[in-house]
Design a protein around this motif. Structure first.
Motif, PDB file in Angstrom:
ATOM      1  N   ALA A 356      63.408 106.401  85.121  1.00  0.00           N
ATOM      2  CA  ALA A 356      64.410 107.191  84.417  1.00  0.00           C
ATOM      3  C   ALA A 356      64.503 108.569  85.069  1.00  0.00           C
ATOM      4  N   VAL A 357      65.720 108.975  85.402  1.00  0.00           N
ATOM      5  CA  VAL A 357      65.941 110.244  86.077  1.00  0.00           C
ATOM      6  C   VAL A 357      66.267 111.349  85.086  1.00  0.00           C
ATOM      7  N   LYS A 358      67.122 111.063  84.130  1.00  0.00           N
ATOM      8  CA  LYS A 358      67.568 112.114  83.215  1.00  0.00           C
ATOM      9  C   LYS A 358      67.918 111.508  81.863  1.00  0.00           C
ATOM     10  N   VAL A 359      67.486 112.215  80.810  1.00  0.00           N
ATOM     11  CA  VAL A 359      67.818 111.844  79.429  1.00  0.00           C
ATOM     12  C   VAL A 359      68.437 113.066  78.770  1.00  0.00           C
ATOM     13  N   PRO A 360      69.515 112.931  78.019  1.00  0.00           N
ATOM     14  CA  PRO A 360      70.145 114.107  77.398  1.00  0.00           C
ATOM     15  C   PRO A 360      69.165 114.863  76.522  1.00  0.00           C
ATOM     16  N   PRO A 361      69.213 116.193  76.570  1.00  0.00           N
ATOM     17  CA  PRO A 361      68.278 116.975  75.737  1.00  0.00           C
ATOM     18  C   PRO A 361      68.600 116.901  74.249  1.00  0.00           C
ATOM     19  N   ILE A 362      69.872 116.689  73.912  1.00  0.00           N
ATOM     20  CA  ILE A 362      70.283 116.610  72.506  1.00  0.00           C
ATOM     21  C   ILE A 362      70.908 115.237  72.265  1.00  0.00           C
ATOM     22  N   ILE A 363      70.341 114.490  71.309  1.00  0.00           N
ATOM     23  CA  ILE A 363      70.830 113.149  70.985  1.00  0.00           C
ATOM     24  C   ILE A 363      71.090 113.094  69.487  1.00  0.00           C
ATOM     25  N   TYR A 364      72.288 112.639  69.127  1.00  0.00           N
ATOM     26  CA  TYR A 364      72.667 112.543  67.721  1.00  0.00           C
ATOM     27  C   TYR A 364      72.637 111.091  67.286  1.00  0.00           C
ATOM     28  N   VAL A 365      72.331 110.881  66.012  1.00  0.00           N
ATOM     29  CA  VAL A 365      72.213 109.536  65.465  1.00  0.00           C
ATOM     30  C   VAL A 365      73.571 108.832  65.485  1.00  0.00           C
ATOM     31  N   GLU A 366      73.546 107.577  65.867  1.00  0.00           N
ATOM     32  CA  GLU A 366      74.719 106.697  65.912  1.00  0.00           C
ATOM     33  C   GLU A 366      75.826 107.226  66.817  1.00  0.00           C
ATOM     34  N   ARG A 367      75.441 108.079  67.773  1.00  0.00           N
ATOM     35  CA  ARG A 367      76.427 108.534  68.759  1.00  0.00           C
ATOM     36  C   ARG A 367      75.927 108.114  70.149  1.00  0.00           C
ATOM     37  N   ALA A 429      69.689 104.602  66.255  1.00  0.00           N
ATOM     38  CA  ALA A 429      70.040 104.200  64.887  1.00  0.00           C
ATOM     39  C   ALA A 429      69.202 104.910  63.843  1.00  0.00           C
ATOM     40  N   GLN A 430      68.178 105.671  64.231  1.00  0.00           N
ATOM     41  CA  GLN A 430      67.308 106.335  63.270  1.00  0.00           C
ATOM     42  C   GLN A 430      67.069 107.771  63.698  1.00  0.00           C
ATOM     43  N   LEU A 431      66.793 108.634  62.690  1.00  0.00           N
ATOM     44  CA  LEU A 431      66.525 110.038  62.949  1.00  0.00           C
ATOM     45  C   LEU A 431      65.063 110.259  63.332  1.00  0.00           C
ATOM     46  N   GLY A 432      64.790 111.462  63.897  1.00  0.00           N
ATOM     47  CA  GLY A 432      63.423 111.856  64.206  1.00  0.00           C
ATOM     48  C   GLY A 432      63.013 111.491  65.621  1.00  0.00           C
ATOM     49  N   ILE A 458      62.229 110.473  72.632  1.00  0.00           N
ATOM     50  CA  ILE A 458      63.404 111.313  72.419  1.00  0.00           C
ATOM     51  C   ILE A 458      63.371 111.814  70.975  1.00  0.00           C
ATOM     52  N   PHE A 459      64.153 112.853  70.712  1.00  0.00           N
ATOM     53  CA  PHE A 459      64.321 113.344  69.344  1.00  0.00           C
ATOM     54  C   PHE A 459      65.776 113.162  68.948  1.00  0.00           C
ATOM     55  N   VAL A 460      65.962 112.453  67.846  1.00  0.00           N
ATOM     56  CA  VAL A 460      67.305 112.138  67.362  1.00  0.00           C
ATOM     57  C   VAL A 460      67.615 113.046  66.184  1.00  0.00           C
ATOM     58  N   ASP A 461      68.718 113.789  66.303  1.00  0.00           N
ATOM     59  CA  ASP A 461      69.105 114.758  65.290  1.00  0.00           C
ATOM     60  C   ASP A 461      70.347 114.265  64.568  1.00  0.00           C
ATOM     61  N   ALA A 462      70.576 114.797  63.369  1.00  0.00           N
ATOM     62  CA  ALA A 462      71.801 114.486  62.607  1.00  0.00           C
ATOM     63  C   ALA A 462      72.918 115.407  63.054  1.00  0.00           C
ATOM     64  N   GLU A 463      74.135 114.943  62.919  1.00  0.00           N
ATOM     65  CA  GLU A 463      75.272 115.753  63.348  1.00  0.00           C
ATOM     66  C   GLU A 463      75.466 116.951  62.418  1.00  0.00           C
TER      67      GLU A 463
END
Length: 463
Positions: A356-367, A429-432, A458-463
Motif C-alpha cells: 500500500a502506497v497511500k491511504v487518505p488521512p480522512i475517511i468518512y463512514v459509508e463514503r 461501514a463502521q465508525l472508529g 484507519i480511523f473512520v469519522d462521521a460526516e
C-alpha cells in the motif's frame, strides 16, 4: 614523545641459539631492536616505603648511617636557604614512610613512569614503531653498509627501510648507526621484523648479516552485531568488547552505511541536569570500555535512502555498511580499526511484491475512498496477469471495510523489475478505528495465491 626501551624477541631453541651465536661471532655488525612505546605507571605491590623527592639529594646510606642528623642538617640547609622561613614538615628517616599522608598514597603509585623491558602486547590497529641500532663491535671499520628492514606476515612482506641507493659509507669500530621504522598493524597472527646488512669487513670481504625479531599481533576488541527488521525499518545493534589489559577510550564509533541506506544512531535520553553547550558538543568525553572484557552497546536505525517506493528489492544489496572505530589507551596511544561489511538478515525473496502506497488521512463512514497500491515484479521475467480482490474473513465475521464496486480488479502483465500502480475503491461501514485486511492477489496463469497484504489501520469519522 614515545620512550624507547630494550625490546625483547621470542626465545629461540638451544640449537638455534648456538647457531645464531656462532654466526654472530663471524660478523662485525649486530642489530639491536627497541620498541618505541609510551611508559606506564608501575604500582608497588608492597607499598612499604613511599618515594620522597628528597631522596635524590642524599647518598644511598645517608639516612641509615651512624649519624642521620648530619643528613638532616644537610637537607635543611639545602631546602631552607638563609633567606627562607618556610618549615619542612615530616621526618627525614624511613620510620614514617609507611604512613599515608594523602589518599593517593593508597594506590601504591610511586609517581614514576616505568619503561617495559619487552616488546609487550601488540594489537591490531596500532602503529608498531621500532628503534633499530646496528652496532660495530669489532676492531675494524665496516664500509658501504646496505641496510634493509621489512615486516613479514603470512600474507605479505612490507619494506620499511632500504639504503641500497645510498649506503652508509662507514661504521667505525665501536660506533653504530640508528634509525626508526614504523608499520601500521593490519593483520593478526605472527609477524617477523627482518633486519639485514650487506657490508665490507676489515679484510674487504663482502658479508651478509640477517637477523629476525618475532612478535605476535592480537585482536584488541570484538564487534558483535544483531540485525532486526520491522516493516521498512532495520535496527542494527553492535556490542564492542575490550580484550586488552588496559582501558580503551573510544574517540569514534561511526557506522558508515552502504549507499542505499541512511543510518541514525539511537541514544538514551539525557538526564535533565545535563548541560548542553556548543563547547560540550565539540569536546565530548570519550566512552570508556574497561580492560579485560568491558563492553559497550550501540544501536542504529537504518532506512532506505531511496524515496521511490516502487524500487525493486532485488536491486538492493544485503550489505548494510561497516564500522569505523578509533580509540586511545590510558596514556593516549591511538588505535584504529575498520570492520568488514555487515549484512542484513537473509529473508525469503518474493517474486511479486504488493504494498500500500497511500491511504487518505480522512475517511468518512459509508463514503467511498481510494487506496493507492503498487505491484512490483522482482524477477527477470514477465509475470501476470493478476486478480486483486478482498478475501473472505477466516473467522466468518463481517468486515468493517469492503470493496466498493467490482469485487475483482484485473491487472495486466508486468515486465521484469518493473512496477505498476493502481487504485482500489473501498468503503467503510463502521465508525472508529478499523482495519483494511484481506487484500489478496492471484496469478491467473500460474493459479497461485499470494499472501494477503498486511492489515492497514484507519480511523473512520462521521460526516
Amino acid at each position: 614523545m614515545a620512550s624507547p626501551y630494550a625490546g625483547g624477541v621470542q626465545s629461540p631453541s638451544p640449537a638455534a641459539a648456538v647457531a645464531a651465536q656462532q654466526q654472530q661471532q663471524n660478523h662485525s655488525l649486530a642489530f639491536r631492536v627497541m620498541r618505541l612505546s609510551r611508559p606506564s605507571l608501575q604500582p608497588d605491590p608492597a607499598a612499604l616505603l613511599r618515594f620522597d623527592p628528597r631522596d635524590v639529594f642524599l647518598p644511598e646510606d645517608a639516612l641509615t648511617g651512624p649519624d642521620p642528623s648530619a643528613a638532616a642538617d644537610f637537607l635543611h640547609r639545602l631546602l631552607h636557604p638563609p633567606d627562607s622561613t618556610a618549615a619542612v614538615p615530616g621526618d627525614f628517616t624511613f620510620r614514617d614512610r609507611f604512613l599515608l599522608r594523602d589518599p593517593a598514597d593508597a594506590l601504591a603509585l610511586p609517581g614514576l613512569l616505568v619503561l617495559p623491558q619487552s616488546f609487550g602486547a601488540i594489537y591490531l590497529g596500532e602503529t608498531f614503531c621500532s628503534y633499530i641500532s646496528i652496532n660495530n663491535s669489532s676492531s675494524f671499520e665496516a664500509r658501504d653498509v646496505v641496510i634493509k628492514a621489512e615486516i613479514q606476515t603470512e600474507r605479505q612482506r612490507i619494506l620499511l627501510l632500504d639504503t641500497s641507493k645510498s649506503p652508509v659509507e662507514s661504521i667505525r669500530s665501536g660506533g653504530r648507526y640508528d634509525f626508526i621504522v614504523e608499520h601500521d598493524v593490519k593483520e593478526l597472527g605472527a609477524h617477523t621484523l627482518v633486519c639485514t646488512a650487506l657490508y665490507n669487513d676489515g679484510d674487504g670481504e663482502r658479508k651478509y648479516l640477517p637477523q629476525f625479531f618475532k612478535f605476535s599481533v592480537s585482536n584488541p576488541l570484538s564487534v558483535r552485531t544483531k540485525v532486526r527488521t520491522i516493516k521498512d525499518i532495520t535496527y542494527l545493534e553492535a556490542c564492542i568488547e575490550n580484550h586488552t589489559k588496559s582501558n580503551l577510550y573510544m574517540d569514534q564509533v561511526d557506522f558508515e552505511p552502504a549507499q542505499q541506506w541512511k543510518a541514525t544512531r539511537l541514544e538514551a535520553d539525557e538526564h535533565p541536569s545535563a548541560v548542553k553547550s556548543e563547547i560540550g558538543d565539540l569536546c565530548k568525553q570519550p566512552i570508556l570500555i574497561r580492560a579485560g572484557g568491558g563492553i559497550y552497546n550501540y544501536l542504529y536505525q537504518l532506512r532506505s535512502s531511496s524515496d521511490e517506493v516502487d524500487q525493486p528489492k532485488s536491486e538492493l544489496s544485503s550489505i548494510l555498511g561497516k564500522f569505523q572505530i578509533t580509540w586511545r589507551t590510558n596514556l593516549g596511544e591511538p588505535g584504529r580499526l575498520q570492520t568488514q561489511n555487515i549484512h542484513s538478515t537473509p529473508t525469503a525473496s518474493k517474486d511479486v511484491d504488493l504494498r500500500a502506497v497511500k491511504v487518505p488521512p480522512i475517511i468518512y463512514v459509508e463514503r467511498p475512498f481510494m487506496v493507492n497500491l503498487c505491484l512490483t515484479n522482482q524477477t527477470d521475467k514477465t509475470v501476470g496477469p493478476f486478480e486483486v480482490f478482498l478475501a473472505p474473513s477466516m473467522t466468518g465475521e463481517e468486515r468493517a471495510v469492503l470493496v466498493n464496486g467490482l469485487q475483482k480488479l484485473i491487472l495486466p502483465l508486468v515486465e521484469p523489475f518493473e512496477s505498476i500502480k493502481f487504485d482500489l475503491s473501498m468503503v467503510a461501514a463502521q465508525l472508529g478505528v478499523q482495519k483494511i485486511s484481506g487484500i489478496t492477489m492471484h496469478a491467473v496463469q500460474e493459479k497461485k495465491y499470494y499472501e494477503p497484504l498486511p492489515d492497514i489501520e484507519i480511523f473512520v469519522d462521521a460526516e
